[in-house]
Motif scaffolding. Structure first.
Motif, PDB file in Angstrom:
ATOM      1  N   LEU A  93      28.784  40.859  15.232  1.00 59.44           N
ATOM      2  CA  LEU A  93      28.524  41.379  15.874  1.00 59.44           C
ATOM      3  C   LEU A  93      29.188  40.690  16.938  1.00 59.44           C
ATOM      4  CD1 LEU A  93      24.530  41.526  17.127  1.00 59.44           C
ATOM      5  CD2 LEU A  93      25.895  43.503  16.450  1.00 59.44           C
ATOM      6  N   TYR A  94      29.638  39.886  17.273  1.00 60.37           N
ATOM      7  CA  TYR A  94      30.797  39.403  17.615  1.00 60.37           C
ATOM      8  C   TYR A  94      31.894  39.679  17.088  1.00 60.37           C
ATOM      9  CZ  TYR A  94      33.838  35.858  20.884  1.00 60.37           C
ATOM     10  OH  TYR A  94      34.542  35.392  21.639  1.00 60.37           O
ATOM     11  N   GLY A  95      32.458  39.216  16.181  1.00 64.54           N
ATOM     12  CA  GLY A  95      33.768  39.624  15.490  1.00 64.54           C
ATOM     13  C   GLY A  95      34.141  41.073  16.081  1.00 64.54           C
ATOM     14  N   MET A  96      33.015  42.036  15.193  1.00 66.29           N
ATOM     15  CA  MET A  96      33.365  43.678  14.998  1.00 66.29           C
ATOM     16  C   MET A  96      33.151  43.900  16.194  1.00 66.29           C
ATOM     17  SD  MET A  96      32.089  43.060  11.403  1.00 66.29           S
ATOM     18  CE  MET A  96      33.292  45.710  11.187  1.00 66.29           C
ATOM     19  N   GLY A  97      32.123  43.307  16.883  1.00 61.44           N
ATOM     20  CA  GLY A  97      32.161  44.161  18.709  1.00 61.44           C
ATOM     21  C   GLY A  97      33.068  44.219  19.301  1.00 61.44           C
ATOM     22  N   THR A  98      32.522  44.567  20.466  1.00 55.12           N
ATOM     23  CA  THR A  98      33.103  44.850  21.596  1.00 55.12           C
ATOM     24  C   THR A  98      32.382  44.610  22.254  1.00 55.12           C
ATOM     25  OG1 THR A  98      33.962  47.307  22.163  1.00 55.12           O
ATOM     26  CG2 THR A  98      35.165  46.105  20.448  1.00 55.12           C
ATOM     27  N   GLY A  99      33.279  44.505  24.029  1.00 55.88           N
ATOM     28  CA  GLY A  99      32.644  44.560  25.704  1.00 55.88           C
ATOM     29  C   GLY A  99      31.327  43.316  25.519  1.00 55.88           C
ATOM     30  N   PRO A 100      30.208  44.854  25.820  1.00 59.61           N
ATOM     31  CA  PRO A 100      28.975  44.523  25.618  1.00 59.61           C
ATOM     32  C   PRO A 100      28.230  43.597  24.590  1.00 59.61           C
ATOM     33  CG  PRO A 100      29.656  46.772  26.522  1.00 59.61           C
ATOM     34  CD  PRO A 100      30.864  46.237  25.805  1.00 59.61           C
ATOM     35  N   ILE A 101      28.539  44.299  23.642  1.00 58.77           N
ATOM     36  CA  ILE A 101      27.550  43.921  22.512  1.00 58.77           C
ATOM     37  C   ILE A 101      28.288  42.131  22.347  1.00 58.77           C
ATOM     38  CG2 ILE A 101      27.969  43.494  19.209  1.00 58.77           C
ATOM     39  CD1 ILE A 101      26.812  46.485  21.082  1.00 58.77           C
ATOM     40  N   LYS A 102      29.949  41.983  22.261  1.00 56.83           N
ATOM     41  CA  LYS A 102      30.553  40.117  22.481  1.00 56.83           C
ATOM     42  C   LYS A 102      29.049  40.094  23.123  1.00 56.83           C
ATOM     43  CE  LYS A 102      34.623  40.572  21.053  1.00 56.83           C
ATOM     44  NZ  LYS A 102      35.371  39.598  19.637  1.00 56.83           N
ATOM     45  N   GLY A 103      28.786  40.159  24.501  1.00 54.38           N
ATOM     46  CA  GLY A 103      28.146  39.580  25.158  1.00 54.38           C
ATOM     47  C   GLY A 103      26.922  39.404  25.143  1.00 54.38           C
ATOM     48  N   PHE A 104      25.674  40.459  24.519  1.00 54.83           N
ATOM     49  CA  PHE A 104      24.797  39.795  23.580  1.00 54.83           C
ATOM     50  C   PHE A 104      24.552  39.087  22.505  1.00 54.83           C
ATOM     51  CE2 PHE A 104      22.357  41.301  20.214  1.00 54.83           C
ATOM     52  CZ  PHE A 104      20.798  41.259  20.541  1.00 54.83           C
ATOM     53  N   ALA A 105      26.423  39.022  21.658  1.00 54.47           N
ATOM     54  CA  ALA A 105      26.273  38.020  20.849  1.00 54.47           C
ATOM     55  C   ALA A 105      26.112  37.031  21.064  1.00 54.47           C
ATOM     56  CB  ALA A 105      26.964  38.296  19.679  1.00 54.47           C
ATOM     57  N   ILE A 106      26.914  36.391  22.026  1.00 51.10           N
ATOM     58  CA  ILE A 106      26.837  35.301  22.619  1.00 51.10           C
ATOM     59  C   ILE A 106      25.562  34.880  23.055  1.00 51.10           C
ATOM     60  CG2 ILE A 106      28.101  33.624  24.146  1.00 51.10           C
ATOM     61  CD1 ILE A 106      30.419  35.591  23.845  1.00 51.10           C
ATOM     62  N   THR A 107      24.884  35.173  23.704  1.00 50.96           N
ATOM     63  CA  THR A 107      23.714  34.766  24.139  1.00 50.96           C
ATOM     64  C   THR A 107      22.581  34.267  23.128  1.00 50.96           C
ATOM     65  OG1 THR A 107      22.785  36.999  24.877  1.00 50.96           O
ATOM     66  CG2 THR A 107      23.562  35.705  26.962  1.00 50.96           C
ATOM     67  N   LEU A 108      22.443  35.498  22.179  1.00 51.50           N
ATOM     68  CA  LEU A 108      21.958  35.186  21.501  1.00 51.50           C
ATOM     69  C   LEU A 108      22.489  34.242  20.414  1.00 51.50           C
ATOM     70  CD1 LEU A 108      19.574  35.972  19.533  1.00 51.50           C
ATOM     71  CD2 LEU A 108      21.155  38.246  18.067  1.00 51.50           C
ATOM     72  N   ALA A 109      23.153  33.868  19.688  1.00 53.57           N
ATOM     73  CA  ALA A 109      23.944  33.088  19.061  1.00 53.57           C
ATOM     74  C   ALA A 109      22.784  31.258  19.873  1.00 53.57           C
ATOM     75  CB  ALA A 109      24.960  32.640  19.135  1.00 53.57           C
ATOM     76  N   ILE A 110      23.386  31.729  20.782  1.00 54.48           N
ATOM     77  CA  ILE A 110      23.382  30.529  21.432  1.00 54.48           C
ATOM     78  C   ILE A 110      21.596  30.345  21.807  1.00 54.48           C
ATOM     79  CG2 ILE A 110      23.437  29.168  23.961  1.00 54.48           C
ATOM     80  CD1 ILE A 110      26.796  30.163  25.021  1.00 54.48           C
ATOM     81  N   GLY A 111      21.470  31.063  21.971  1.00 52.05           N
ATOM     82  CA  GLY A 111      19.521  30.486  22.232  1.00 52.05           C
ATOM     83  C   GLY A 111      19.314  30.271  20.689  1.00 52.05           C
ATOM     84  N   ILE A 112      20.066  30.215  19.603  1.00 51.88           N
ATOM     85  CA  ILE A 112      19.613  30.377  18.469  1.00 51.88           C
ATOM     86  C   ILE A 112      19.801  29.183  18.175  1.00 51.88           C
ATOM     87  CG2 ILE A 112      19.832  30.274  15.806  1.00 51.88           C
ATOM     88  CD1 ILE A 112      19.976  33.541  16.488  1.00 51.88           C
ATOM     89  N   LEU A 113      20.682  28.220  18.995  1.00 53.98           N
ATOM     90  CA  LEU A 113      20.545  27.301  18.265  1.00 53.98           C
ATOM     91  C   LEU A 113      20.399  26.008  18.972  1.00 53.98           C
ATOM     92  CD1 LEU A 113      24.648  26.919  18.300  1.00 53.98           C
ATOM     93  CD2 LEU A 113      23.546  27.039  16.626  1.00 53.98           C
ATOM     94  N   SER A 114      20.208  26.466  21.027  1.00 56.94           N
ATOM     95  CA  SER A 114      19.179  26.032  21.438  1.00 56.94           C
ATOM     96  C   SER A 114      17.816  26.037  20.972  1.00 56.94           C
ATOM     97  CB  SER A 114      19.243  26.956  22.658  1.00 56.94           C
ATOM     98  OG  SER A 114      18.915  27.886  23.083  1.00 56.94           O
ATOM     99  N   SER A 115      17.367  26.866  20.257  1.00 55.78           N
ATOM    100  CA  SER A 115      15.385  27.222  19.835  1.00 55.78           C
ATOM    101  C   SER A 115      15.530  26.350  18.549  1.00 55.78           C
ATOM    102  CB  SER A 115      15.377  28.564  20.071  1.00 55.78           C
ATOM    103  OG  SER A 115      16.383  29.162  18.477  1.00 55.78           O
ATOM    104  N   MET A 116      16.899  26.232  18.044  1.00 55.29           N
ATOM    105  CA  MET A 116      16.363  25.151  16.683  1.00 55.29           C
ATOM    106  C   MET A 116      16.160  23.145  17.555  1.00 55.29           C
ATOM    107  SD  MET A 116      16.234  26.163  14.119  1.00 55.29           S
ATOM    108  CE  MET A 116      17.169  25.421  12.635  1.00 55.29           C
ATOM    109  N   PHE A 117      16.897  23.260  18.675  1.00 57.93           N
ATOM    110  CA  PHE A 117      16.771  21.914  18.844  1.00 57.93           C
ATOM    111  C   PHE A 117      14.898  21.896  19.426  1.00 57.93           C
ATOM    112  CE2 PHE A 117      17.306  19.378  22.641  1.00 57.93           C
ATOM    113  CZ  PHE A 117      17.621  17.784  22.163  1.00 57.93           C
ATOM    114  N   THR A 118      15.334  22.733  20.988  1.00 64.17           N
ATOM    115  CA  THR A 118      14.237  22.670  21.682  1.00 64.17           C
ATOM    116  C   THR A 118      12.619  22.640  20.448  1.00 64.17           C
ATOM    117  OG1 THR A 118      13.600  24.812  21.537  1.00 64.17           O
ATOM    118  CG2 THR A 118      14.928  23.632  23.275  1.00 64.17           C
ATOM    119  N   ALA A 119      12.165  23.826  19.655  1.00 65.67           N
ATOM    120  CA  ALA A 119      11.284  24.372  18.913  1.00 65.67           C
ATOM    121  C   ALA A 119      10.973  23.160  17.907  1.00 65.67           C
ATOM    122  CB  ALA A 119      11.924  25.334  18.535  1.00 65.67           C
ATOM    123  N   ILE A 120      12.270  22.380  17.117  1.00 57.67           N
ATOM    124  CA  ILE A 120      12.232  21.952  16.329  1.00 57.67           C
ATOM    125  C   ILE A 120      12.007  20.321  16.889  1.00 57.67           C
ATOM    126  CG2 ILE A 120      12.881  20.799  13.784  1.00 57.67           C
ATOM    127  CD1 ILE A 120      13.818  23.529  13.070  1.00 57.67           C
TER     128      ILE A 120
END
Length: 622
Positions: A573-600
Motif C-alpha cells: 500500500l505504501y509503495g503503490m499508494g499516494t497521499g492518504p493511502i500512504k498515511g494509512f499504510a504507515i500507521t498500520l505498519a507501525i501498529g503491527i510492529l508495536s503490537s507484536m512487541f506489546t502483545a508477545i
C-alpha cells in the motif's frame, strides 16, 4: 519456569518511559499562529519587529497570546482562528514586503519535552484545514523544450567541431533535419553526432534524393527520461516556492506519471498560492539594437535581421538583439530590495558559469544599452460544453528594464524598473525558487476549512477512544486477570504508535487515524490466540505454569504469520499508494510492529511477574 531475567524488566520499563515522553507533546494543543520570516534568508531580524507587530495588532483590537522568535522566524500566538485570520492584513501592512506572513499552528510543548527532542505529530490537510491542488505537467511543452534544446545544441556542436552545415530544421513530427552541402560533410558530421548523442538521439540519413541531410529524433528511452526529469524538476521547484511563501508542513508529491499533488495546510485563500505555484517566470538579458528604429519596425511589421521586436512596460516598442547574453537559469539567489533612488529592485546573484558569461558579454559592450526581458507563462484550464478539459497557455514577454552598461558586470547586480515592492518580492521569489521545467495547470482544487478540520480531529479522536474502551471492556470481562494484562499492553501499544509517529514527524491524516483504529482492534488478536491456547492446554490437563509456557510458545508462529502477511500488505500500500493511502499504510505498519512487541513480549513479562516462580493451582483466565 516462567521467570523473567532482569534485562526484560529494564527493557519494558525503558520502552514505556521513552514512549510516554515522545507521545506526551500530542496532549498539548497547538495555538493558531502567524509565522513571519524574512524573504531574504541571509538576513536576520533587526529586533524591532515584535514591537511593530504588537502595536499593529493592538491598534486593530486583536488580542495575542505571545510572540516568540524561533530559528529566525517569529511566531505570533492567538487564542482562536478568528483572531489568526484577522491579524494577517494588519501584520502584512505594518511589516512590508520584506517579510513573508503565513498561517501556522504553533506547538505549546513544554521546554523540558522539546529539549529532549519530543515534538507533536504534524496534522494533515483534512485535520488542520487548508488547500489541495492536483496539478498536471504539460508534457507536450516539456517535449517541445527538449526538441528546441537539442536543436540549439546541435548547431553549437557543429560550429565547435568546425563541421559545415546549411541549417537545422524542426519537422512537424518533432524530429530535426540537418542539411549539408554535400555527402562528405554529411558523413563527417554523422559519425561525430552519433557518438556525441548516443542513447539520446537516433540519427540516420534521409532519402538521398532530398539532398544531403540527416534526421535526428529523440529515442523512446530518452523521451521517457525527459518527461520523468520534467516531473521531478517541477516537484523540486514547487517545493522551493512553497518554502519561500512560508507554508508549514506542506505535502508535495508525485501522483501517476504526469501529476503532482500539492497540499498546503493552514492556507485558506488559494488565490495567492495559485499565482505563485503556476507561474513559469524567467529573465533574458539582451543587447539593445541601437542601429535600427523600433517604431519603424513596428509600423512596417518588418523586424531587422538579427533583432526581435518587444514592448516596454509603457507600451513603447524596442528592438533587442536576437542573441541572448544570459538567461535566468544561471541565477542562484534573488532578493527584493531598493535601489539608490529608493525604488523597488531585485538583487541578483549568478553562479560561476553565469558570472563568467556575463563578464564577457558586458565587458565587450560597455557604454551600450542592455534590456532585461521578463518572460512569464501561465496555463489556464477550462471545460467546454462537453466537459472536456481545454488548456490555454498565456505567454507574457515584456522589457522591464533598459540600462546603459557603465562597467563590466559579474556575479552580483540589480534589476530596476519594477512597479512596486510586491512585484519585486514575487519576481525574486520565482527566480530564487527556480523555473518550472514545463508549465503546470490545476485540474482539481479543494479548500478544507479549519472548523471542518477541528470536527475531523474530534471525530477521529472519539473513534479511537470508543474503539479502545470497547476492546478494553470485552477483554476485561472475557479474560479477567489476563484481560487486564492485555489491556495494559493495548494501552502501551497505542502510546508507542503515537510516539513513533511523533519521532518520525509524520503527518497525521484521517486515513492515518483509521489505521490506528484498525490497529487497536487487531492488537488484541495475538493475546486472544495466546489465551485461547492456554485455556486449551489447561482443559487437556496441563499444569498452569506449563500451560502459560506452551500457550506463548505454540501461538508465536501463528501470530507471526498473520502479522507478516498484514505487514506485507502495508508495504505494498505504501509503495503503490499516494497521499492518504500512504498515511494509512504507515500507521498500520507501525501498529503491527508495536503490537507484536506489546502483545508477545510485554504481556509475557507481566504474566510471568504475576504467576512466575510460584505454585499456581488455577489461572484466572475466564
Amino acid at each position: 519456569m516462567n521467570q523473567n531475567p532482569t534485562w526484560k524488566y529494564l527493557l519494558l520499563v525503558a520502552v514505556c518511559v521513552i514512549g510516554m515522553v515522545y507521545a506526551l507533546p500530542n496532549l498539548y494543543p497547538s495555538n493558531p499562529a502567524l509565522q513571519i520570516s524574512l524573504t531574504n534568508t541571509d538576513q536576520r531580524f533587526v529586533g524591532t519587529e515584535i514591537e511593530t507587530i504588537t502595536k499593529s495588532l493592538n491598534d486593530a483590537g486583536i488580542d495575542i497570546k505571545k510572540v516568540e522568535n524561533k530559528d529566525n522566524k517569529l511566531m505570533v500566538h492567538f487564542a482562536d482562528t478568528d483572531a489568526q485570520f484577522a491579524a494577517v492584513d494588519p501584520v502584512k501592512a505594518s511589516l512590508g514586503d520584506q517579510y513573508a506572513v503565513a498561517l501556522n499552528l504553533a506547538p505549546t510543548t513544554p521546554s523540558w519535552l522539546s529539549g529532549a527532542g519530543a515534538k507533536p505529530m504534524y496534522l494533515g490537510l483534512d485535520l488542520r484545514g487548508g488547500v489541495h491542488f492536483l496539478m498536471e505537467v504539460d508534457m507536450e511543452a516539456a517535449l517541445n523544450k527538449g526538441v528546441e534544446r537539442y536543436k540549439e545544441e546541435i548547431r553549437g556542436y557543429l560550429v565547435d567541431e568546425k563541421l559545415k552545415y546549411l541549417g537545422v530544421i524542426r519537422e512537424a513530427d518533432d524530429s530535426l533535419t540537418i542539411k549539408f552541402k554535400d555527402q562528405a560533410a554529411l558523413d563527417a558530421a554523422s559519425k561525430k553526432l552519433t557518438r556525441q548523442y548516443q542513447n539520446q538521439l537516433s540519427i540516420e540519413q534521409v532519402d538521398a534524393t532530398k539532398g544531403a541531410s540527416l534526421r535526428a529524433a529523440i529515442t523512446e528511452d530518452n523521451l521517457s527520461n525527459i518527461k520523468k526529469l520534467a516531473l521531478q524538476q517541477n516537484i523540486t521547484t514547487l517545493r522551493n516556492r512553497v518554502n519561500e511563501i512560508g507554508v508549514a508542513e506542506p505535502i508535495i508529491q508525485q501522483q501517476g506519471l504526469e501529476r503532482i499533488v500539492v497540499q498546503l495546510p493552514g492556507v485558506q485563500d488559494p488565490s495567492e498560492a495559485k499565482k505563485i505555484l503556476g507561474a513559469t517566470a524567467t529573465l533574458e538579458f539582451r543587447m539593445v539594437d541601437e542601429e535600427n528604429n523600433a517604431f519603424d519596425a513596428q509600423a512596417n511589421k518588418r523586424t531587422p535581421i538579427g533583432s526581435v521586436l518587444y514592448e516596454e512596460r509603457g507600451g513603447s516598442p524596442i528592438l533587442l538583439k536576437r542573441q541572448v547574453m544570459l538567461t535566468g537559469d544561471f541565477i542562484t539567489d534573488a532578493s527584493a530590495t531598493f535601489d539608490q533612488n529608493n525604488q523597488p529592485a531585485v538583487s541578483i546573484t549568478l553562479d560561476g558559469k553565469g558570472a563568467r558569461m556575463f563578464e564577457r558579454a558586458t565587458g565587450a559592450n560597455v557604454q551600450k544599452l542592455m534590456g532585461v526581458v521578463f518572460i512569464e507563462s501561465k496555463t489556464d484550464v477550462s471545460r467546454d460544453a462537453d466537459g472536456n478539459i481545454v488548456k490555454k497557455t498565456v505567454n507574457k514577454q515584456e522589457v522591464i528594464n533598459v540600462a546603459r552598461i557603465q562597467e563590466q558586470l559579474s556575479s552580483n547586480f540589480q534589476i530596476t524598473g519594477l512597479d512596486s515592492p510586491k512585484e519585486a518580492h514575487d519576481l525574486a521569489l520565482l527566480l530564487r525558487a527556480g523555473a518550472l521545467a514545463a508549465p503546470v495547470y490545476i485540474v482539481e482544487e479543494r479548500t478544507v476549512g479549519p472548523s471542518l478540520g477541528a470536527d475531523n480531529i474530534e471525530a477521529g479522536f472519539n473513534s479511537v477512544i470508543y474503539g479502545l474502551i470497547a476492546v478494553l471492556i470485552f477483554m476485561l470481562i472475557y479474560y479477567r486477570v489476563f484481560g487486564i494484562v492485555a489491556n495494559l499492553a493495548l494501552s502501551l501499544n497505542l502510546i508507542l504508535i503515537v510516539a513513533v509517529l511523533s519521532l518520525l514527524q509524520a503527518t497525521l491524516t484521517l486515513p492515518g487515524i483509521a489505521g490506528i483504529v484498525l490497529t487497536v482492534g487487531m492488537a488484541v488478536d495475538a493475546n486472544v490466540l495466546i489465551y485461547e491456547r492456554i485455556k486449551e492446554e489447561i482443559r487437556a490437563g496441563m499444569s498452569p505454569q506449563n500451560a502459560i509456557h506452551s500457550g506463548y510458545e505454540k501461538a508465536f508462529s501463528t501470530i507471526t504469520d498473520a502479522n507478516i502477511t498484514t505487514f506485507i500488505a502495508a508495504i505494498v500500500l505504501y509503495g503503490m499508494g499516494t497521499g492518504p493511502i500512504k498515511g494509512f499504510a504507515i500507521t498500520l505498519a507501525i501498529g503491527i510492529l508495536s503490537s507484536m512487541f506489546t502483545a508477545i513480549f510485554g504481556t509475557r513479562v507481566i504474566v510471568n511477574m504475576i504467576y512466575g516462580n510460584r505454585r499456581v493451582e488455577k489461572l484466572n483466565i475466564g
